[in-house]
Design a protein around this motif. Structure first.
Motif, PDB file in Angstrom:
ATOM      1  N   UNK A 114      34.013  47.286  59.804  1.00 37.12           N
ATOM      2  CA  UNK A 114      34.662  46.503  58.751  1.00 37.12           C
ATOM      3  C   UNK A 114      33.656  46.071  57.687  1.00 37.12           C
ATOM      4  N   UNK A 115      32.439  45.742  58.109  1.00 36.87           N
ATOM      5  CA  UNK A 115      31.411  45.358  57.139  1.00 36.87           C
ATOM      6  C   UNK A 115      31.079  46.526  56.233  1.00 36.87           C
ATOM      7  N   UNK A 116      30.969  47.731  56.793  1.00 38.26           N
ATOM      8  CA  UNK A 116      30.717  48.924  55.980  1.00 38.26           C
ATOM      9  C   UNK A 116      31.865  49.183  55.003  1.00 38.26           C
ATOM     10  N   UNK A 117      33.088  48.987  55.468  1.00 37.31           N
ATOM     11  CA  UNK A 117      34.249  49.197  54.600  1.00 37.31           C
ATOM     12  C   UNK A 117      34.262  48.185  53.449  1.00 37.31           C
ATOM     13  N   UNK A 118      33.944  46.935  53.740  1.00 36.23           N
ATOM     14  CA  UNK A 118      33.882  45.907  52.694  1.00 36.23           C
ATOM     15  C   UNK A 118      32.798  46.274  51.680  1.00 36.23           C
ATOM     16  N   UNK A 119      31.639  46.674  52.161  1.00 37.54           N
ATOM     17  CA  UNK A 119      30.547  47.046  51.254  1.00 37.54           C
ATOM     18  C   UNK A 119      30.917  48.263  50.412  1.00 37.54           C
ATOM     19  N   UNK A 120      31.593  49.245  51.022  1.00 38.45           N
ATOM     20  CA  UNK A 120      32.006  50.443  50.279  1.00 38.45           C
ATOM     21  C   UNK A 120      32.995  50.087  49.172  1.00 38.45           C
ATOM     22  N   UNK A 121      33.990  49.268  49.495  1.00 42.74           N
ATOM     23  CA  UNK A 121      34.983  48.879  48.492  1.00 42.74           C
ATOM     24  C   UNK A 121      34.377  48.014  47.399  1.00 42.74           C
ATOM     25  N   UNK A 122      33.473  47.116  47.775  1.00 46.14           N
ATOM     26  CA  UNK A 122      32.836  46.263  46.775  1.00 46.14           C
ATOM     27  C   UNK A 122      31.987  47.098  45.811  1.00 46.14           C
ATOM     28  N   UNK A 123      31.248  48.055  46.354  1.00 42.54           N
ATOM     29  CA  UNK A 123      30.431  48.932  45.519  1.00 42.54           C
ATOM     30  C   UNK A 123      31.309  49.766  44.593  1.00 42.54           C
ATOM     31  N   UNK A 124      32.401  50.288  45.123  1.00 43.39           N
ATOM     32  CA  UNK A 124      33.319  51.096  44.312  1.00 43.39           C
ATOM     33  C   UNK A 124      33.919  50.260  43.179  1.00 43.39           C
ATOM     34  N   UNK A 125      34.314  49.034  43.490  1.00 44.97           N
ATOM     35  CA  UNK A 125      34.912  48.171  42.463  1.00 44.97           C
ATOM     36  C   UNK A 125      33.895  47.811  41.380  1.00 44.97           C
ATOM     37  N   UNK A 126      32.682  47.457  41.789  1.00 50.12           N
ATOM     38  CA  UNK A 126      31.668  47.069  40.805  1.00 50.12           C
ATOM     39  C   UNK A 126      31.249  48.256  39.942  1.00 50.12           C
ATOM     40  N   UNK A 127      31.118  49.440  40.532  1.00 50.98           N
ATOM     41  CA  UNK A 127      30.785  50.631  39.744  1.00 50.98           C
ATOM     42  C   UNK A 127      31.897  50.929  38.741  1.00 50.98           C
ATOM     43  N   UNK A 128      33.140  50.763  39.177  1.00 54.18           N
ATOM     44  CA  UNK A 128      34.264  50.989  38.265  1.00 54.18           C
ATOM     45  C   UNK A 128      34.270  49.951  37.148  1.00 54.18           C
ATOM     46  N   UNK A 129      33.976  48.707  37.468  1.00 47.71           N
ATOM     47  CA  UNK A 129      33.959  47.673  36.433  1.00 47.71           C
ATOM     48  C   UNK A 129      32.831  47.892  35.433  1.00 47.71           C
ATOM     49  N   UNK A 130      31.702  48.402  35.901  1.00 45.40           N
ATOM     50  CA  UNK A 130      30.562  48.594  35.000  1.00 45.40           C
ATOM     51  C   UNK A 130      30.724  49.800  34.088  1.00 45.40           C
ATOM     52  N   UNK A 131      31.314  50.873  34.608  1.00 47.72           N
ATOM     53  CA  UNK A 131      31.334  52.084  33.784  1.00 47.72           C
ATOM     54  C   UNK A 131      32.692  52.754  33.680  1.00 47.72           C
ATOM     55  N   UNK A 132      33.687  52.288  34.385  1.00 45.55           N
ATOM     56  CA  UNK A 132      34.958  52.991  34.399  1.00 45.55           C
ATOM     57  C   UNK A 132      36.031  52.426  33.492  1.00 45.55           C
ATOM     58  N   UNK A 133      35.950  51.170  33.136  1.00 45.91           N
ATOM     59  CA  UNK A 133      36.998  50.559  32.325  1.00 45.91           C
ATOM     60  C   UNK A 133      36.619  50.691  30.858  1.00 45.91           C
ATOM     61  N   UNK A 134      37.388  51.486  30.099  1.00 43.61           N
ATOM     62  CA  UNK A 134      37.054  51.633  28.676  1.00 43.61           C
ATOM     63  C   UNK A 134      37.317  50.348  27.904  1.00 43.61           C
ATOM     64  N   UNK A 135      36.485  50.107  26.929  1.00 42.21           N
ATOM     65  CA  UNK A 135      36.647  48.909  26.100  1.00 42.21           C
ATOM     66  C   UNK A 135      37.495  49.228  24.886  1.00 42.21           C
ATOM     67  N   UNK A 136      38.279  48.246  24.497  1.00 38.51           N
ATOM     68  CA  UNK A 136      39.087  48.385  23.287  1.00 38.51           C
ATOM     69  C   UNK A 136      38.232  47.926  22.114  1.00 38.51           C
ATOM     70  N   UNK A 137      38.304  48.639  20.987  1.00 37.06           N
ATOM     71  CA  UNK A 137      37.517  48.201  19.826  1.00 37.06           C
ATOM     72  C   UNK A 137      38.048  46.878  19.288  1.00 37.06           C
ATOM     73  N   UNK A 138      37.125  46.042  18.876  1.00 36.25           N
ATOM     74  CA  UNK A 138      37.512  44.768  18.289  1.00 36.25           C
ATOM     75  C   UNK A 138      37.938  44.964  16.851  1.00 36.25           C
ATOM     76  N   UNK A 139      38.756  44.068  16.372  1.00 37.14           N
ATOM     77  CA  UNK A 139      39.176  44.117  14.983  1.00 37.14           C
ATOM     78  C   UNK A 139      37.968  43.774  14.118  1.00 37.14           C
TER      79      UNK A 139
END
Length: 150
Positions: A102-127
């Protein structure tokens, strides 16, 4: 005279049973992550417009967050009811084979989420200056005022 000392607090028991309920749905939550990830990859491959791509990315982020919370609940439940009150019991629970999984699974999901937040979510241009004046940010207004004076 013997003193009775409860083994765990009532709050720990309540939290333990709540975590057991959440852990039961872990498979369904992981399936939601797979569906959201597939949707995001398909949108990226199809060259979807930025708002659609961002919506798919945010959907994946929400699914990953939900899966992480379910995995953490499963981890706590696996450690046992005593671990809610005792850090030593938590360490002992983490050292068991199920606790390590379970600890490995938590670490895997946390790493996946943080990697997605850092580079996977495109930013919308500001006005910007050429955008709608009602949507200008304070920084844009200050820059416009400074250039008007000079």
């Amino acid at each position: 005279m013997a003193f009775f000392r409860p083994r765990v607090s009532r709050e720990a028991e309540v939290r333990y049973h709540a975590d057991l309920e959440i852990r039961r749905n872990f498979g369904d939550v992981l399936e939601k992550v797979r569906v959201a990830q597939r949707r995001f990859q398909e949108a990226k491959a199809a060259g979807a417009p930025l708002p659609g791509l961002r919506e798919a990315a945010l959907g994946l982020d929400t699914a990953l967050t939900e899966a992480l919370r379910a995995a953490e609940a499963g981890q706590r439940a696996t450690f046992g009811v005593k671990s809610y009150d005792s850090r030593i019991a938590r360490r002992k629970g983490r050292a068991t084979p199920d606790g390590a999984l379970w600890t490995d699974e938590v670490n895997r999901l946390r790493t996946m989420r943080e990697a997605h937040r850092l580079s996977g979510i495109p930013r919308m241009p500001r006005a910007g200056r050429t955008g709608d004046p009602a949507r200008l940010t304070p920084r844009d207004v200050r820059g416009g005022l400074a250039s008007a004076r000079g």
